[in-house]
Enzyme design. Sequence first.
Site, mmCIF file in Angstrom:
data_model
loop_
_atom_site.group_PDB
_atom_site.id
_atom_site.type_symbol
_atom_site.label_atom_id
_atom_site.label_comp_id
_atom_site.label_asym_id
_atom_site.label_seq_id
_atom_site.Cartn_x
_atom_site.Cartn_y
_atom_site.Cartn_z
ATOM 1 N N ASN A 87 48.281 25.385 39.761
ATOM 2 C CA ASN A 87 47.620 25.451 41.075
ATOM 3 C C ASN A 87 46.202 24.890 41.003
ATOM 4 O O ASN A 87 45.748 24.232 41.937
ATOM 5 C CB ASN A 87 47.612 26.886 41.608
ATOM 6 N N ILE B 235 42.646 42.301 38.426
ATOM 7 C CA ILE B 235 42.248 42.862 39.732
ATOM 8 C C ILE B 235 40.715 42.875 39.820
ATOM 9 O O ILE B 235 40.025 43.193 38.855
ATOM 10 C CB ILE B 235 42.815 44.304 39.888
ATOM 11 N N LEU B 236 40.204 42.523 40.990
ATOM 12 C CA LEU B 236 38.757 42.590 41.227
ATOM 13 C C LEU B 236 38.456 43.862 42.019
ATOM 14 O O LEU B 236 39.181 44.195 42.964
ATOM 15 C CB LEU B 236 38.298 41.352 42.008
ATOM 16 N N ASN C 231 43.250 33.968 47.635
ATOM 17 C CA ASN C 231 44.233 34.103 46.557
ATOM 18 C C ASN C 231 45.555 33.484 46.986
ATOM 19 O O ASN C 231 45.911 33.531 48.161
ATOM 20 C CB ASN C 231 44.451 35.600 46.265
ATOM 21 N N ASP D 39 46.500 42.146 47.224
ATOM 22 C CA ASP D 39 47.349 41.328 48.111
ATOM 23 C C ASP D 39 47.335 41.826 49.558
ATOM 24 O O ASP D 39 48.265 41.554 50.324
ATOM 25 C CB ASP D 39 48.797 41.242 47.591
ATOM 26 N N ALA E 1 55.937 24.970 48.077
ATOM 27 C CA ALA E 1 54.936 25.733 48.835
ATOM 28 C C ALA E 1 53.555 25.739 48.170
ATOM 29 O O ALA E 1 52.622 25.150 48.687
ATOM 30 C CB ALA E 1 55.435 27.168 49.052
ATOM 31 N N GLU E 2 53.428 26.361 47.013
ATOM 32 C CA GLU E 2 52.097 26.651 46.460
ATOM 33 C C GLU E 2 51.187 25.435 46.319
ATOM 34 O O GLU E 2 50.022 25.477 46.719
ATOM 35 C CB GLU E 2 52.229 27.326 45.086
ATOM 36 N N HIS F 179 49.601 33.867 46.398
ATOM 37 C CA HIS F 179 50.613 34.804 45.882
ATOM 38 C C HIS F 179 51.998 34.194 46.103
ATOM 39 O O HIS F 179 52.288 33.685 47.195
ATOM 40 C CB HIS F 179 50.491 36.152 46.602
ATOM 41 N N GLY G 155 47.658 26.960 35.002
ATOM 42 C CA GLY G 155 46.751 26.236 35.889
ATOM 43 C C GLY G 155 47.378 25.112 36.690
ATOM 44 O O GLY G 155 46.673 24.164 37.058
HETATM 45 C C1 GAR Z 1 51.475 31.068 40.456
HETATM 46 O O1 GAR Z 1 52.826 31.107 40.816
HETATM 47 C C2 GAR Z 1 50.661 31.995 41.340
HETATM 48 O O2 GAR Z 1 51.112 32.029 42.671
HETATM 49 C C3 GAR Z 1 50.893 33.316 40.652
HETATM 50 O O3 GAR Z 1 50.819 33.020 39.279
HETATM 51 C C4 GAR Z 1 51.260 31.668 39.066
HETATM 52 C C5 GAR Z 1 50.207 30.927 38.282
HETATM 53 O O4 GAR Z 1 50.613 29.647 37.891
HETATM 54 N N1 GAR Z 1 49.949 34.296 41.062
HETATM 55 C C6 GAR Z 1 50.229 35.596 41.187
HETATM 56 O O5 GAR Z 1 51.308 36.074 40.908
HETATM 57 C C7 GAR Z 1 49.064 36.441 41.697
HETATM 58 N N2 GAR Z 1 49.525 37.772 42.010
HETATM 59 P P1 GAR Z 1 49.582 28.517 37.530
HETATM 60 O O6 GAR Z 1 48.642 29.078 36.458
HETATM 61 O O7 GAR Z 1 50.419 27.399 36.976
HETATM 62 O O8 GAR Z 1 48.840 28.120 38.771
#
Ligand code: GAR
Length: 208
Positions: free
Chosen positions: A17, A96-97, A111, A154, A183-184, A113, A15
Amino acid sequence: MERRTRIAVLVSGGGTNLQALIDAERSGIIKDGEIVLVVSNRRSAYALERAKNAGIEAVFVSKKEAGGQEGFEARLNSLFEERSVDLIVLAGFLAILGPEFTARWDHRIINIHPSLIPSFCGEGFYGLKVHEAALAKGVKVTGATVHFVNEVPDGGEIILQKAVEVMEGDTPEILQRRVMEQAEWKLLPAAVQQVSEKLRKERAERGE
Ligand code: GAR
């Protein structure tokens, strides 16, 4: 303008993000949206603790206990409808939804990615696997993408994207951390604000 966009965040793991979204709401970067609910499909997801610590309702929904995919999606729909959710954010949600669900929430699910879509994405590409694939290919630039969710994993329209350099000697873990930091954690809050503002304006135009 009336109420802010009501956001549900779906999570499966640590979590970070989600934390970036919570922090962005507090600091006013997300000014047109509010997180009203966090749902995890994994009981042990640390993201649930982050939500509780921030005073946000946190719910675990088991696909198994809900009787499979259909029951799981029905449970999500009723949780969201009961709380008048406008926008669903997938923040490290690793399930997946289905097409009925994504059609029901057309342009209201986003989402994040951890690659530059259309590279290293689609079914089977999640978490560290994405960075392992990028390193195996030898790309020199990777990044993150925020996109709308449709029936193709995606495959929905891209909202924001940011490139991140791959460095000599990177491991999947080091690269994952750099993509998150550079980035994220900035891109997802920015995209959530952008879509929240748009949905808020649309509600105001409809007089809601
Ligand atoms: C993140 O890097 C996110 O972009 C990725 O999982 C990680 C979750 O980390 N998502 C995917 O790969 C979706 N296909 P977090 O729980 O610390 O946010």
